[in-house]
Design a protein around this motif. Structure first.
Motif, PDB file in Angstrom:
ATOM      1  N   ARG A 188       0.825  -1.223   0.000  1.00  0.00           N
ATOM      2  CA  ARG A 188       0.000   0.000   0.000  1.00  0.00           C
ATOM      3  C   ARG A 188       0.851   1.262   0.000  1.00  0.00           C
ATOM      4  NH1 ARG A 188      -3.103  -1.596   5.351  1.00  0.00           N
ATOM      5  NH2 ARG A 188      -0.906  -2.072   5.805  1.00  0.00           N
ATOM      6  N   LYS A 189       2.159   1.118   0.242  1.00  0.00           N
ATOM      7  CA  LYS A 189       3.040   2.286   0.315  1.00  0.00           C
ATOM      8  C   LYS A 189       4.095   2.219  -0.788  1.00  0.00           C
ATOM      9  CE  LYS A 189       4.374   1.712   4.647  1.00  0.00           C
ATOM     10  NZ  LYS A 189       4.954   2.008   5.965  1.00  0.00           N
ATOM     11  N   LYS A 190       4.651   3.374  -1.135  1.00  0.00           N
ATOM     12  CA  LYS A 190       5.692   3.441  -2.163  1.00  0.00           C
ATOM     13  C   LYS A 190       7.066   3.330  -1.507  1.00  0.00           C
ATOM     14  CE  LYS A 190       3.312   6.122  -5.726  1.00  0.00           C
ATOM     15  NZ  LYS A 190       3.344   7.338  -6.558  1.00  0.00           N
ATOM     16  N   GLU A 191       7.761   2.234  -1.780  1.00  0.00           N
ATOM     17  CA  GLU A 191       9.103   2.047  -1.243  1.00  0.00           C
ATOM     18  C   GLU A 191      10.128   2.731  -2.146  1.00  0.00           C
ATOM     19  OE1 GLU A 191       8.795  -0.867  -4.429  1.00  0.00           O
ATOM     20  OE2 GLU A 191       7.428  -0.222  -2.846  1.00  0.00           O
ATOM     21  N   VAL A 192      11.310   3.029  -1.584  1.00  0.00           N
ATOM     22  CA  VAL A 192      12.396   3.589  -2.400  1.00  0.00           C
ATOM     23  C   VAL A 192      13.240   2.451  -2.949  1.00  0.00           C
ATOM     24  CG1 VAL A 192      14.337   5.198  -2.471  1.00  0.00           C
ATOM     25  CG2 VAL A 192      12.432   5.612  -0.906  1.00  0.00           C
ATOM     26  N   VAL A 193      13.748   1.602  -2.065  1.00  0.00           N
ATOM     27  CA  VAL A 193      14.520   0.419  -2.467  1.00  0.00           C
ATOM     28  C   VAL A 193      14.071  -0.758  -1.619  1.00  0.00           C
ATOM     29  CG1 VAL A 193      16.573   1.595  -3.354  1.00  0.00           C
ATOM     30  CG2 VAL A 193      16.387   1.132  -0.906  1.00  0.00           C
ATOM     31  N   SER A 194      14.261  -1.973  -2.144  1.00  0.00           N
ATOM     32  CA  SER A 194      13.827  -3.177  -1.423  1.00  0.00           C
ATOM     33  C   SER A 194      14.949  -4.199  -1.379  1.00  0.00           C
ATOM     34  CB  SER A 194      12.590  -3.780  -2.090  1.00  0.00           C
ATOM     35  OG  SER A 194      11.518  -2.862  -2.048  1.00  0.00           O
ATOM     36  N   PHE A 195      14.818  -5.161  -0.445  1.00  0.00           N
ATOM     37  CA  PHE A 195      15.900  -6.112  -0.208  1.00  0.00           C
ATOM     38  C   PHE A 195      15.336  -7.505   0.073  1.00  0.00           C
ATOM     39  CE2 PHE A 195      17.068  -1.874   1.104  1.00  0.00           C
ATOM     40  CZ  PHE A 195      18.262  -1.687   0.405  1.00  0.00           C
ATOM     41  N   SER A 196      16.165  -8.501  -0.194  1.00  0.00           N
ATOM     42  CA  SER A 196      15.742  -9.885  -0.026  1.00  0.00           C
ATOM     43  C   SER A 196      15.836 -10.355   1.419  1.00  0.00           C
ATOM     44  CB  SER A 196      16.581 -10.802  -0.926  1.00  0.00           C
ATOM     45  OG  SER A 196      17.959 -10.643  -0.642  1.00  0.00           O
ATOM     46  N   SER A 197      16.557  -9.605   2.270  1.00  0.00           N
ATOM     47  CA  SER A 197      16.658  -9.997   3.685  1.00  0.00           C
ATOM     48  C   SER A 197      16.832  -8.753   4.543  1.00  0.00           C
ATOM     49  CB  SER A 197      17.845 -10.943   3.913  1.00  0.00           C
ATOM     50  OG  SER A 197      19.074 -10.247   3.775  1.00  0.00           O
ATOM     51  N   VAL A 198      16.536  -8.879   5.821  1.00  0.00           N
ATOM     52  CA  VAL A 198      16.669  -7.750   6.742  1.00  0.00           C
ATOM     53  C   VAL A 198      18.138  -7.364   6.896  1.00  0.00           C
ATOM     54  CG1 VAL A 198      16.779  -9.187   8.830  1.00  0.00           C
ATOM     55  CG2 VAL A 198      15.945  -6.820   8.985  1.00  0.00           C
ATOM     56  N   THR A 199      19.043  -8.349   6.830  1.00  0.00           N
ATOM     57  CA  THR A 199      20.480  -8.061   6.945  1.00  0.00           C
ATOM     58  C   THR A 199      20.959  -7.214   5.780  1.00  0.00           C
ATOM     59  OG1 THR A 199      20.848 -10.140   8.131  1.00  0.00           O
ATOM     60  CG2 THR A 199      22.781  -9.091   7.151  1.00  0.00           C
ATOM     61  N   ASP A 200      20.567  -7.585   4.556  1.00  0.00           N
ATOM     62  CA  ASP A 200      20.938  -6.794   3.382  1.00  0.00           C
ATOM     63  C   ASP A 200      20.404  -5.367   3.514  1.00  0.00           C
ATOM     64  OD1 ASP A 200      22.215  -8.937   2.271  1.00  0.00           O
ATOM     65  OD2 ASP A 200      20.633  -9.425   0.835  1.00  0.00           O
ATOM     66  N   GLY A 201      19.173  -5.255   4.015  1.00  0.00           N
ATOM     67  CA  GLY A 201      18.563  -3.938   4.176  1.00  0.00           C
ATOM     68  C   GLY A 201      19.317  -3.075   5.172  1.00  0.00           C
ATOM     69  N   LYS A 202      19.685  -3.643   6.319  1.00  0.00           N
ATOM     70  CA  LYS A 202      20.413  -2.882   7.344  1.00  0.00           C
ATOM     71  C   LYS A 202      21.789  -2.464   6.845  1.00  0.00           C
ATOM     72  CE  LYS A 202      18.168  -4.762  11.483  1.00  0.00           C
ATOM     73  NZ  LYS A 202      18.342  -5.608  12.690  1.00  0.00           N
ATOM     74  N   ASN A 203      22.473  -3.380   6.161  1.00  0.00           N
ATOM     75  CA  ASN A 203      23.797  -3.043   5.617  1.00  0.00           C
ATOM     76  C   ASN A 203      23.688  -1.911   4.607  1.00  0.00           C
ATOM     77  OD1 ASN A 203      25.020  -5.029   7.124  1.00  0.00           O
ATOM     78  ND2 ASN A 203      24.962  -6.558   5.506  1.00  0.00           N
ATOM     79  N   ALA A 204      22.668  -1.983   3.736  1.00  0.00           N
ATOM     80  CA  ALA A 204      22.483  -0.952   2.715  1.00  0.00           C
ATOM     81  C   ALA A 204      22.139   0.388   3.361  1.00  0.00           C
ATOM     82  CB  ALA A 204      21.383  -1.368   1.745  1.00  0.00           C
ATOM     83  N   LEU A 205      21.310   0.366   4.403  1.00  0.00           N
ATOM     84  CA  LEU A 205      20.923   1.606   5.075  1.00  0.00           C
ATOM     85  C   LEU A 205      22.133   2.291   5.700  1.00  0.00           C
ATOM     86  CD1 LEU A 205      18.481   3.355   5.556  1.00  0.00           C
ATOM     87  CD2 LEU A 205      17.981   2.050   7.628  1.00  0.00           C
ATOM     88  N   HIS A 206      23.051   1.497   6.257  1.00  0.00           N
ATOM     89  CA  HIS A 206      24.309   2.061   6.785  1.00  0.00           C
ATOM     90  C   HIS A 206      25.094   2.748   5.670  1.00  0.00           C
ATOM     91  CE1 HIS A 206      24.719   0.933  11.035  1.00  0.00           C
ATOM     92  NE2 HIS A 206      24.065  -0.188  10.756  1.00  0.00           N
ATOM     93  N   ARG A 207      25.184   2.082   4.503  1.00  0.00           N
ATOM     94  CA  ARG A 207      25.936   2.655   3.377  1.00  0.00           C
ATOM     95  C   ARG A 207      25.263   3.929   2.855  1.00  0.00           C
ATOM     96  NH1 ARG A 207      26.270  -2.869   1.883  1.00  0.00           N
ATOM     97  NH2 ARG A 207      24.591  -2.609   0.374  1.00  0.00           N
ATOM     98  N   ILE A 208      23.930   3.920   2.790  1.00  0.00           N
ATOM     99  CA  ILE A 208      23.184   5.083   2.295  1.00  0.00           C
ATOM    100  C   ILE A 208      23.417   6.285   3.211  1.00  0.00           C
ATOM    101  CG2 ILE A 208      20.855   6.016   1.954  1.00  0.00           C
ATOM    102  CD1 ILE A 208      20.068   3.019   1.232  1.00  0.00           C
ATOM    103  N   VAL A 209      23.331   6.052   4.522  1.00  0.00           N
ATOM    104  CA  VAL A 209      23.525   7.131   5.496  1.00  0.00           C
ATOM    105  C   VAL A 209      24.921   7.738   5.363  1.00  0.00           C
ATOM    106  CG1 VAL A 209      23.792   7.580   7.973  1.00  0.00           C
ATOM    107  CG2 VAL A 209      21.791   6.347   7.139  1.00  0.00           C
ATOM    108  N   GLU A 210      25.927   6.875   5.168  1.00  0.00           N
ATOM    109  CA  GLU A 210      27.302   7.369   5.012  1.00  0.00           C
ATOM    110  C   GLU A 210      27.463   8.124   3.693  1.00  0.00           C
ATOM    111  OE1 GLU A 210      30.029   4.161   5.528  1.00  0.00           O
ATOM    112  OE2 GLU A 210      29.359   3.709   7.570  1.00  0.00           O
ATOM    113  N   GLN A 211      26.917   7.561   2.606  1.00  0.00           N
ATOM    114  CA  GLN A 211      27.093   8.155   1.279  1.00  0.00           C
ATOM    115  C   GLN A 211      26.460   9.541   1.181  1.00  0.00           C
ATOM    116  OE1 GLN A 211      25.652   5.701  -1.937  1.00  0.00           O
ATOM    117  NE2 GLN A 211      25.933   7.311  -3.467  1.00  0.00           N
ATOM    118  N   TYR A 212      25.280   9.717   1.795  1.00  0.00           N
ATOM    119  CA  TYR A 212      24.556  10.981   1.669  1.00  0.00           C
ATOM    120  C   TYR A 212      24.711  11.866   2.910  1.00  0.00           C
ATOM    121  CZ  TYR A 212      22.472   9.132  -2.590  1.00  0.00           C
ATOM    122  OH  TYR A 212      22.284   8.637  -3.853  1.00  0.00           O
TER     123      TYR A 212
END
Length: 454
Positions: A302-326
């Motif tokens: 029902r909501k618009k996601e920005v990016v999606s992941f196959s596991s919670v671990t992949d998502g958390k790792n990516a979120l750390h990278r996104i926060v650092e990059q931006y």
């Protein structure tokens, strides 16, 4: 003779981990007679959650020896020994994988102290290394570092050996590598399969499609199916009668076709992939102070996601990278405790102070919006250009107003820059959430990908 070891890795996908630290203690049943301890340069980045767990970071490993430089020493110290580790299946697999990359077949017997402790200490509530050594009063330092964990395993193994007075339990749990041969029927099938990127379809004798897969090397992937020892692999080996393949050249097209065809055909051994491929997503929400927050949540249609992941671990790792990059704030994005007055990045001058209101929400939100614009293609139109099936061919995937329309192959002599031209040769495909997330994930990982914005 035993080689009691522990390995720390970069984390990441199965069989793609790299070793960052290794500690081996050669044990004769009474005392340690030799040891080898070293950091290892894995030649790939460490996952953020692993850095937090072990304290080993990329900077520490730049001057460390690479695996090929320590491989000879590892062979020598483990020669004639049984590999002993806590969760030996993991450590031994990672070690074998590293040797396989060097073209060397590393084989040793192995023994797992998790399995051994379950047999000899059934009364223990937990058989994880940390909880087990605390319960048994075994001294431990440098938790989640190879030296500390390996030495704790030495003390644990010594205690377990003393409990197994006849050594019958130890002997029964020693594992020996079995030579993996391919049955003649499967070997003949494999002979006719090329080492190309694409999809493969496995059929039973009655013509039923039982498995669909994709790979950058179809022949290698089928070889893995035909030699693996898991229950699923054995059933595939038993039922396989014929294999067909389709070359795509482009890994993106292979991923998209695999996703769609599994949903349509529902092969019996693809059961796990019938559900959504990306059950975790990053959403953008505005907090009470007006700051845009990125949060990792279970995918909600029902909501618009920005990016999606196959596991919670992949998502958390990516979120750390996104926060650092931006240059975003970890506290605002839920990566640090909300009870703290400010984020740790503020002390390190890596946060501009949004967590304490020092950075205006308007300025902070511009960087969040930049991330959203770069990673979401809602209402965007583009053509993604990728490899084709031959050197003079390219592939194109069409996104029109945020919807995935399909793909095509074209000769390099033609320039595909407009949707109208592409539509004439387009192979239409279903537009769904999984397909869009596959495309977004592929774009995120392939930095050199050619994208024509329309």
């Amino acid at each position: 003779m035993y080689a009691i070891l522990d390995i720390e890795t970069t984390g990441g996908q199965y069989n793609e981990e790299g070793i960052t630290e290794i500690a081996i203690y050669k044990y004769d049943g009474h005392e340690v007679v030799d040891q080898f301890i070293s950091l290892v340069n894995p030649e790939k980045p460490i996952q953020p959650f692993v850095v937090k767990l072990t304290g080993i970071n990329n900077a520490m490993l730049r001057s460390a020896p690479k695996f090929y430089e320590v491989a000879k020493r590892i062979i020598e110290i483990t020669e004639g020994c049984i590999i002993v580790a806590h969760n030996a299946q993991f450590d031994y697999r990672v070690l074998r994988t590293e040797f396989n990359r060097l073209g060397y077949n590393y084989e040793r017997q192995s023994l797992c102290t998790v399995e051994l402790s379950q047999k000899l200490l059934p009364e223990q509530k937990s058989h994880s290394l940390g909880k087990l050594v605390r319960a048994l009063g075994i001294p431990m330092s440098d938790r989640h570092r190879a030296t500390g964990d390996a030495m704790a395993t030495v003390h644990l193994f010594k205690l377990l050996l003393s409990k197994d007075t006849t050594k019958e339990i130890v002997k029964s749990l020693i594992k020996t590598d079995q030579k993996k041969g391919i049955p003649p029927k499967l070997f003949d099938i494999l002979e006719g399969i090329p080492a190309v990127t694409g999809l493969y379809y496995i059929y039973k004798e009655n013509g039923d499609l039982i498995y669909i897969g994709k790979s950058r090397n179809i022949k290698k992937r089928l070889h893995q199916h035909f030699t693996a020892t898991s229950g699923k692999s054995k059933r595939i080996q038993r039922d396989t009668y014929a294999v067909k393949y389709e070359e795509t050249g482009s890994e993106l097209i292979a991923l998209l076709k695999e996703c769609q065809e599994i949903k349509v055909n529902k092969p019996v051994y693809n059961r796990a992939q019938k559900k959504t491929v990306f059950p975790w997503s990053v959403y953008v929400e505005k907090n009470s102070d007006g700051y845009l927050c990125l949060s990792l949540q279970k995918t909600d249609g029902r909501k618009k996601e920005v990016v999606s992941f196959s596991s919670v671990t992949d998502g958390k790792n990516a979120l750390h990278r996104i926060v650092e990059q931006y240059n975003l704030c970890k506290k605002i994005n839920g990566l640090e405790s909300p009870s703290k007055p400010s984020c740790f990045g503020l002390e390190l001058n890596t946060c501009n102070g949004a967590c304490v209101g020092n950075e205006p929400a308007e300025e902070y939100n511009k960087r969040v919006q930049e991330f959203v614009d770069n990673n979401s293609f809602y209402n965007q139109s583009m053509i993604i250009i990728d490899r084709g099936r031959t050197v003079d061919e390219r592939s194109a995937v069409l996104i029109e107003k945020g919807e995935y329309k399909g793909y095509a192959f074209y000769n390099l002599n033609y320039q595909i820059t407009k949707p109208d031209i592409l539509k004439n040769i387009l192979i239409p495909m279903d537009n769904n959430r999984d397909a869009k997330n596959i495309i977004k994930s592929y774009i995120r990982k392939k930095k050199a990908l050619k994208i024509v914005r329309l």
